[in-house]
Enzyme design. Structure first.
Site, PDB file in Angstrom:
ATOM      1  N   CYS A   2      -4.733   4.338  -8.585  1.00  0.00           N
ATOM      2  CA  CYS A   2      -4.746   5.025  -9.874  1.00  0.00           C
ATOM      3  C   CYS A   2      -4.905   6.531  -9.656  1.00  0.00           C
ATOM      4  O   CYS A   2      -5.481   6.970  -8.673  1.00  0.00           O
ATOM      5  CB  CYS A   2      -5.856   4.553 -10.801  1.00  0.00           C
ATOM      6  SG  CYS A   2      -5.904   2.794 -11.049  1.00  0.00           S
ATOM      7  N   ARG A  27       0.348   7.119  -7.045  1.00  0.00           N
ATOM      8  CA  ARG A  27      -0.879   6.340  -6.863  1.00  0.00           C
ATOM      9  C   ARG A  27      -0.880   5.052  -7.684  1.00  0.00           C
ATOM     10  O   ARG A  27      -1.772   4.224  -7.550  1.00  0.00           O
ATOM     11  CB  ARG A  27      -2.098   7.189  -7.257  1.00  0.00           C
ATOM     12  CG  ARG A  27      -2.263   8.445  -6.427  1.00  0.00           C
ATOM     13  CD  ARG A  27      -3.418   9.267  -6.922  1.00  0.00           C
ATOM     14  NE  ARG A  27      -4.667   8.580  -6.736  1.00  0.00           N
ATOM     15  CZ  ARG A  27      -5.416   8.634  -5.655  1.00  0.00           C
ATOM     16  NH1 ARG A  27      -5.031   9.382  -4.643  1.00  0.00           N
ATOM     17  NH2 ARG A  27      -6.536   7.968  -5.568  1.00  0.00           N
ATOM     18  N   TRP A  75      -2.745   1.597 -11.341  1.00  0.00           N
ATOM     19  CA  TRP A  75      -2.318   0.512 -10.464  1.00  0.00           C
ATOM     20  C   TRP A  75      -3.304  -0.617 -10.740  1.00  0.00           C
ATOM     21  O   TRP A  75      -4.489  -0.519 -10.437  1.00  0.00           O
ATOM     22  CB  TRP A  75      -2.387   0.943  -8.997  1.00  0.00           C
ATOM     23  CG  TRP A  75      -1.846  -0.096  -8.064  1.00  0.00           C
ATOM     24  CD1 TRP A  75      -0.535  -0.344  -7.802  1.00  0.00           C
ATOM     25  CD2 TRP A  75      -2.596  -1.007  -7.264  1.00  0.00           C
ATOM     26  NE1 TRP A  75      -0.431  -1.370  -6.886  1.00  0.00           N
ATOM     27  CE2 TRP A  75      -1.677  -1.793  -6.541  1.00  0.00           C
ATOM     28  CE3 TRP A  75      -3.961  -1.239  -7.075  1.00  0.00           C
ATOM     29  CZ2 TRP A  75      -2.073  -2.791  -5.661  1.00  0.00           C
ATOM     30  CZ3 TRP A  75      -4.350  -2.234  -6.188  1.00  0.00           C
ATOM     31  CH2 TRP A  75      -3.412  -2.991  -5.497  1.00  0.00           C
ATOM     32  N   GLY A 100     -10.827   3.111  -9.185  1.00  0.00           N
ATOM     33  CA  GLY A 100     -11.759   2.387  -8.322  1.00  0.00           C
ATOM     34  C   GLY A 100     -12.041   1.013  -8.889  1.00  0.00           C
ATOM     35  O   GLY A 100     -11.257   0.502  -9.703  1.00  0.00           O
ATOM     36  N   GLU A 480       6.990  -2.629  11.956  1.00  0.00           N
ATOM     37  CA  GLU A 480       7.215  -1.564  10.980  1.00  0.00           C
ATOM     38  C   GLU A 480       8.564  -1.750  10.281  1.00  0.00           C
ATOM     39  O   GLU A 480       8.674  -1.577   9.061  1.00  0.00           O
ATOM     40  CB  GLU A 480       7.118  -0.198  11.685  1.00  0.00           C
ATOM     41  CG  GLU A 480       7.408   1.028  10.833  1.00  0.00           C
ATOM     42  CD  GLU A 480       6.533   1.147   9.587  1.00  0.00           C
ATOM     43  OE1 GLU A 480       5.553   0.398   9.434  1.00  0.00           O
ATOM     44  OE2 GLU A 480       6.863   1.991   8.746  1.00  0.00           O
ATOM     45  N   LYS A 484       8.968  -2.255   6.284  1.00  0.00           N
ATOM     46  CA  LYS A 484       9.840  -1.401   5.455  1.00  0.00           C
ATOM     47  C   LYS A 484      10.766  -2.271   4.623  1.00  0.00           C
ATOM     48  O   LYS A 484      10.914  -2.068   3.424  1.00  0.00           O
ATOM     49  CB  LYS A 484      10.708  -0.475   6.325  1.00  0.00           C
ATOM     50  CG  LYS A 484      10.076   0.711   6.981  1.00  0.00           C
ATOM     51  CD  LYS A 484       9.571   1.785   6.078  1.00  0.00           C
ATOM     52  CE  LYS A 484       8.225   1.480   5.518  1.00  0.00           C
ATOM     53  NZ  LYS A 484       7.055   1.784   6.232  1.00  0.00           N
ATOM     54  N   GLU A 487       8.886  -4.352   1.812  1.00  0.00           N
ATOM     55  CA  GLU A 487       8.276  -3.654   0.679  1.00  0.00           C
ATOM     56  C   GLU A 487       9.290  -3.066  -0.297  1.00  0.00           C
ATOM     57  O   GLU A 487       9.006  -2.960  -1.485  1.00  0.00           O
ATOM     58  CB  GLU A 487       7.205  -2.643   1.097  1.00  0.00           C
ATOM     59  CG  GLU A 487       7.648  -1.453   1.865  1.00  0.00           C
ATOM     60  CD  GLU A 487       6.464  -0.569   2.302  1.00  0.00           C
ATOM     61  OE1 GLU A 487       5.453  -0.497   1.607  1.00  0.00           O
ATOM     62  OE2 GLU A 487       6.596   0.072   3.361  1.00  0.00           O
ATOM     63  N   HIS A 503       7.879 -19.753  20.934  1.00  0.00           N
ATOM     64  CA  HIS A 503       6.634 -20.499  20.754  1.00  0.00           C
ATOM     65  C   HIS A 503       6.455 -20.975  19.310  1.00  0.00           C
ATOM     66  O   HIS A 503       5.339 -21.277  18.899  1.00  0.00           O
ATOM     67  CB  HIS A 503       5.439 -19.653  21.198  1.00  0.00           C
ATOM     68  CG  HIS A 503       5.502 -19.334  22.664  1.00  0.00           C
ATOM     69  ND1 HIS A 503       5.250 -20.278  23.637  1.00  0.00           N
ATOM     70  CD2 HIS A 503       5.836 -18.196  23.323  1.00  0.00           C
ATOM     71  CE1 HIS A 503       5.416 -19.730  24.831  1.00  0.00           C
ATOM     72  NE2 HIS A 503       5.775 -18.460  24.666  1.00  0.00           N
TER      73      HIS A 503
HETATM   74  O1  M6R Z   1      -2.421   6.365   3.546  1.00  0.00           O
HETATM   75  P1  M6R Z   1      -2.514   5.326   4.608  1.00  0.00           P
HETATM   76  O2  M6R Z   1      -1.701   5.638   5.813  1.00  0.00           O
HETATM   77  O3  M6R Z   1      -3.928   5.002   4.988  1.00  0.00           O
HETATM   78  O4  M6R Z   1      -1.888   4.018   3.959  1.00  0.00           O
HETATM   79  C1  M6R Z   1      -1.909   2.795   4.614  1.00  0.00           C
HETATM   80  C2  M6R Z   1      -0.944   1.820   3.974  1.00  0.00           C
HETATM   81  O5  M6R Z   1      -1.309   1.549   2.659  1.00  0.00           O
HETATM   82  C3  M6R Z   1       0.493   2.338   3.991  1.00  0.00           C
HETATM   83  O6  M6R Z   1       0.909   2.663   5.275  1.00  0.00           O
HETATM   84  C4  M6R Z   1       1.445   1.265   3.413  1.00  0.00           C
HETATM   85  O7  M6R Z   1       1.509   0.172   4.265  1.00  0.00           O
HETATM   86  C5  M6R Z   1       2.842   1.862   3.182  1.00  0.00           C
HETATM   87  N1  M6R Z   1       3.330   1.474   1.895  1.00  0.00           N
HETATM   88  C6  M6R Z   1       3.834   1.409   4.160  1.00  0.00           C
HETATM   89  O8  M6R Z   1       5.107   1.893   3.919  1.00  0.00           O
END
Ligand code: M6R
Length: 604
Positions: A2, A27, A75, A100, A480, A484, A487, A503
């Protein structure tokens, strides 16, 4: 998560709040709302979904007189993304916004309901405003009621509260979620969750610390600290140049950020490389003294950067390394030895789980280092030392350039430690520094390659799953790549070590299982190739990414190829980023604001 904003002043309060929220929309964008108190009465508006919906809803509303305003972009944590659950939340004559989680909200709510209070939302936040109004009835003054309210809350919060009982004032409190207040020569006051909305509006800012609470009026900023004593604001100068956050002709910020990687890595390297050494002026000479182990802790993409780092630290610096997922680490009663250097990695510097592990490490007396992209963020302020990654503002929720700069820093840091510990020959360090200088070139997007990926992407819009596979440091890159893709495309994808497929996961192999195989020529090529052949023999559809032609692949993305595996790592990183981008675009998704996610995860 948020984002919250606040304003006290005589300008166009509505526009100021909306502009602030625009900067914070990364956010969370489940809903947004504002409340404006002017000439003794409130106007409040909320809308579900992105901020444009709120803008549209209030396009005819104007504010010209002195006002106090608060705003929020959400959020969702408690309660669905509905208008009723959107902030600001109303009591009888006060509004609150909150970032929060109030952990004891259920008990507080029960108490209030038993006393006859009616709740409109399912949120944890609404208890704050009702509790405040209840306290107001018996308190000596308005601030006393607010103060009492704060002492009754458990959890994490950044709170702004406006009330008719004090119509020129915003009450605030911060515990575990970011909040700051900015001032300018015109006696206006601005609040926000990060400093970006304040750039250009304020000359200086006070970053609140955990436990701070108080109130702000046109003429004063009154802060109380955890010990209950009043303290002076600590004003620091605010940067004046807002980093360009426009799309510059790219379709999405993520695309722009992929293309920017070459430039931002150049910034990451700036002033940090000499011919035979990596120079981190921000680190004291004794940071690595007595260190026998490095623990790296992070979430999401930053966790993948941490995993990559562990290969480099063990290979080059010969330091024992372990990597932890922050949300796991914080609750598993970990052993923390004083000879461990604790490194947190975070783009935002605000991720709640990672921040908490940093606090744990500090409390256990460990040396701490933050690898972070946001100066003045909570982690930067807390860690003993910081290396800033210098990726610039990253707007796309899917992290790209932040990851690229994190891995760059780790390659450099592993050489820095190698030099301190004499674990690599000076000639090898000099040679690798020369290679590091080539990273910006290795991540430059090749138009022909982008076109090829764009074309190929149409074949990867379905299927029952993707396996990104790689060996050694290409395993974290595989993780990674899979993150990507999932998400932003909402397709199921996993990252797996190539040698581990047999395995279990190989049982899934059929033509509808897509294997994205990372096959660098300079690291375990033959072994990785055998693993891909095993999958090809079971009829999995293979997309190979390699500089070397691979006849068993259904699709082949040929990279230029470099003499060192780390440069191949960076080159392939761009390929998997572009592949996810193009799949997502073809599926018609909102690449920059994928569903259910937010840029900065400040709840645990
Ligand atoms: O700001 P941060 O690097 O601590 O964030 C960590 C994860 O929330 C952030 O990397 C998230 O996985 C991304 N959406 C990935 O693309």
């Amino acid at each position: 998560m948020c984002g919250i904003v606040g304003y006290i002043g005589g300008k166009n309060t509505k526009e100021i709040l909306l502009n602030g929220l625009k900067e914070l929309e990364y956010r969370g964008y489940d809903s947004a709302g504002i409340a404006i108190l002017s000439e003794g009465s409130f106007n409040s508006f909320k809308a579900v979904g992105k901020l444009v919906n709120l803008e549209e809803k209030i396009k005819d509303f104007t504010t010209e007189k002195f006002a106090v305003g608060i705003g929020h972009t959400r959020w969702a944590t408690h309660g669905k993304p509905t208008e009723l659950n959107a902030h600001p939340h109303l009591g009888e004559s006060s509004y609150v916004v909150h970032n929060g989680i109030i952990e004891n909200y259920a008990a507080l709510k029960k108490e209030l309901v038993d006393e006859g209070v009616t709740f409109l939302s399912q949120t944890d936040t609404e208890v704050i405003v009702h509790l405040f109004e209840k306290n107001l009835k018996s308190a000596t003054d308005v601030f006393a009621a607010f103060r009492q309210t704060i002492t009754q809350l458990e959890g994490a919060y950044a709170i702004l509260l406006a009330t008719k009982s004090k119509p020129d004032t915003i009450f605030f409190a911060k515990q575990g979620s970011p909040l700051l207040v900015g001032i300018n020569a015109e006696d206006e006051k601005y609040f926000a969750s990060s400093d970006t909305p304040l750039i250009g509006q304020c000359e200086s800012v006070n970053y609140f610390e955990d436990g701070d609470f108080g109130y702000v009026t046109p003429s004063e900023i009154v802060i109380y600290g955890t010990n209950g004593k009043q303290k002076q604001p600590h004003l620091s100068k605010l940067a004046t140049n807002k980093l360009s956050a426009q799309k510059d002709g790219y379709r999405f910020f993520m695309e722009k950020e992929i293309y920017e990687q070459s430039d931002v890595i150049t910034d990451t390297l700036l002033g940090r490389l000499s011919e035979d050494a990596v120079v981190f002026e921000e680190l004291s000479d004794d940071l690595f003294d007595g260190v026998n182990e490095i623990k790296l802790c992070a979430c999401g993409t930053s966790y993948h950067a941490a995993l990559s780092a562990s290969y480099l630290f063990e290979r080059y610096s010969k330091v024992r390394c372990c990597v932890e997922i922050a949300s796991e680490f914080r609750y598993r009663e970990p052993i923390m030895n004083k000879d461990t250097l604790f490194i947190v990695i975070s783009q935002s510097g605000e991720t709640a789980d990672t921040l908490e592990t940093l606090k744990m490490a500090k409390n256990a007396g460990l040396k701490t280092l933050a690898i972070c992209n946001v100066d003045n963020s909570s982690m930067v302020r807390l860690a003993d030392a910081t290396i800033l990654t210098r990726a610039g503002v990253e707007k796309g929720v899917a992290s790209t350039k932040a990851f690229a700069t994190q891995v760059t820093i780790f390659w450099m840091l592993s050489l820095h430690v190698a030099k301190l510990r004499n674990t690599l020959k000076p000639q090898e360090i000099t040679k690798q520094i020369e290679l590091i200088r080539q990273i910006p070139a290795s991540v430059k997007v090749d138009d022909a390659m982008h076109e090829r990926i764009k074309r190929l992407s149409k074949r990867y819009l379905h299927g029952h799953g993707f396996f990104f596979i790689g060996r050694d440091i290409f395993f974290p890159l595989a993780l990674e790549g899979a993150l990507k893709l999932k998400e932003i495309s909402y397709l199921h994808a996993e990252g797996y070590p190539s040698g581990e497929m047999k395995h279990g996961p190989i049982a899934l192999a059929d033509p509808e299982l897509f294997t994205i195989a990372l096959l660098p020529q300079n690291l375990l090529y033959e072994k990785s190739k055998s693993n891909v052949e095993e999958l090809s023999a079971r009829d999995s559809t293979i997309c190979a990414i390699s500089p070397l032609a691979f006849e068993k692949a259904d699709d082949f993305i040929q990279t230029k190829g470099y003499d060192h595996y780390m440069l191949e790592f960076f080159e392939m990183m761009v390929v998997v980023q572009l592949l996810s981008l193009e799949v997502s675009i073809r599926l018609g998704n909102d690449v920059d604001m994928p569903r259910n996610l937010a840029k900065s995860v400040t709840v645990e």
